[in-house]
Design a protein around this motif. Structure first.
Motif, PDB file in Angstrom:
ATOM      1  N   ALA A   5       0.840  -1.191   0.000  1.00  0.00           N
ATOM      2  CA  ALA A   5       0.000   0.000   0.000  1.00  0.00           C
ATOM      3  C   ALA A   5       0.881   1.249   0.000  1.00  0.00           C
ATOM      4  O   ALA A   5       1.950   1.269   0.605  1.00  0.00           O
ATOM      5  N   SER A   6       0.406   2.271  -0.665  1.00  0.00           N
ATOM      6  CA  SER A   6       1.132   3.534  -0.715  1.00  0.00           C
ATOM      7  C   SER A   6       0.153   4.672  -0.992  1.00  0.00           C
ATOM      8  O   SER A   6      -1.010   4.432  -1.313  1.00  0.00           O
ATOM      9  N   ARG A  18      -5.453   9.567  -2.985  1.00  0.00           N
ATOM     10  CA  ARG A  18      -5.657   8.275  -3.625  1.00  0.00           C
ATOM     11  C   ARG A  18      -4.601   7.304  -3.122  1.00  0.00           C
ATOM     12  O   ARG A  18      -3.410   7.543  -3.283  1.00  0.00           O
ATOM     13  N   LEU A  19      -5.056   6.232  -2.526  1.00  0.00           N
ATOM     14  CA  LEU A  19      -4.163   5.178  -2.074  1.00  0.00           C
ATOM     15  C   LEU A  19      -4.078   4.102  -3.146  1.00  0.00           C
ATOM     16  O   LEU A  19      -5.041   3.844  -3.868  1.00  0.00           O
ATOM     17  N   SER A  20      -2.902   3.488  -3.211  1.00  0.00           N
ATOM     18  CA  SER A  20      -2.686   2.401  -4.154  1.00  0.00           C
ATOM     19  C   SER A  20      -2.336   1.133  -3.389  1.00  0.00           C
ATOM     20  O   SER A  20      -1.742   1.191  -2.316  1.00  0.00           O
ATOM     21  N   CYS A  21      -2.692   0.000  -3.976  1.00  0.00           N
ATOM     22  CA  CYS A  21      -2.350  -1.298  -3.397  1.00  0.00           C
ATOM     23  C   CYS A  21      -1.876  -2.183  -4.544  1.00  0.00           C
ATOM     24  O   CYS A  21      -2.686  -2.673  -5.340  1.00  0.00           O
ATOM     25  N   TYR A  94      -4.919  -0.026   5.363  1.00  0.00           N
ATOM     26  CA  TYR A  94      -4.351  -1.277   4.910  1.00  0.00           C
ATOM     27  C   TYR A  94      -5.182  -1.859   3.774  1.00  0.00           C
ATOM     28  O   TYR A  94      -6.407  -1.741   3.769  1.00  0.00           O
ATOM     29  N   CYS A  95      -4.488  -2.501   2.840  1.00  0.00           N
ATOM     30  CA  CYS A  95      -5.198  -3.330   1.883  1.00  0.00           C
ATOM     31  C   CYS A  95      -4.900  -4.789   2.217  1.00  0.00           C
ATOM     32  O   CYS A  95      -3.845  -5.111   2.775  1.00  0.00           O
ATOM     33  N   GLY A 116      -1.101  -5.835   3.268  1.00  0.00           N
ATOM     34  CA  GLY A 116      -0.052  -4.880   2.984  1.00  0.00           C
ATOM     35  C   GLY A 116       0.432  -4.246   4.277  1.00  0.00           C
ATOM     36  O   GLY A 116      -0.130  -4.481   5.347  1.00  0.00           O
ATOM     37  N   GLN A 117       1.432  -3.396   4.179  1.00  0.00           N
ATOM     38  CA  GLN A 117       2.092  -2.865   5.371  1.00  0.00           C
ATOM     39  C   GLN A 117       1.395  -1.652   5.966  1.00  0.00           C
ATOM     40  O   GLN A 117       1.727  -1.263   7.069  1.00  0.00           O
ATOM     41  N   GLY A 118       0.428  -1.073   5.295  1.00  0.00           N
ATOM     42  CA  GLY A 118      -0.273   0.085   5.829  1.00  0.00           C
ATOM     43  C   GLY A 118       0.357   1.391   5.404  1.00  0.00           C
ATOM     44  O   GLY A 118       1.566   1.491   5.223  1.00  0.00           O
TER      45      GLY A 118
END
Length: 125
Positions: A5-6, A18-21, A94-95, A116-118
């Motif tokens: 995740a980022s 906007r978060l990405s996974c 988190y995803c 994911g790491q958060g």
């Protein structure tokens, strides 16, 4: 399966992020990718999910109408578009991937096998 995740950051109330996974490793044809969040001192909270093929999405009431989950099939990446952010949206996001037929409800973090790491999202008032 690996998830990364980022996209988190600091934003003012009313703003957007906007978060990405990014999903890598084993490929699968079914299951869902969910988004969760956890604020300090609180339990991990379900935000929403998208089916692996991107056909269906679902959102918790707290974010419905403000957040949108989508996926890029070419990049194997899921997105969480967050608009009209509020200070109460502040949390680590988190995803997670749910592949098997878990007996836990789809909104329960216990039903997700890979995380994911958060990424931290902070909304200032």
């Amino acid at each position: 399966v690996q998830l990364q995740a980022s996209g988190g950051g600091l934003v003012q109330a009313g703003g957007s992020l906007r978060l990405s996974c990014a999903v890598s490793g084993r490929t699968f044809s079914s299951g869902v990718v969910g988004w969760f969040r956890q604020a300090p001192g609180k339990e991990r909270e379900f935000v929403g999910y998208i089916t692996w093929r991107g056909v269906s999405t679902y959102y918790t009431d707290a974010v419905k109408g403000r957040f949108t989950i989508s996926r890029d099939n070419v990049k194997n990446t899921m997105y969480l578009q967050m608009n009209s952010l509020k200070p109460e949206d502040t949390a680590v996001y988190y995803c997670a991937a749910r592949l098997s037929g878990s007996t836990y409800p789809i909104s329960s973090p216990y039903g997700y096998e890979y995380w994911g790491q958060g990424t931290q999202v902070t909304v200032s008032s």
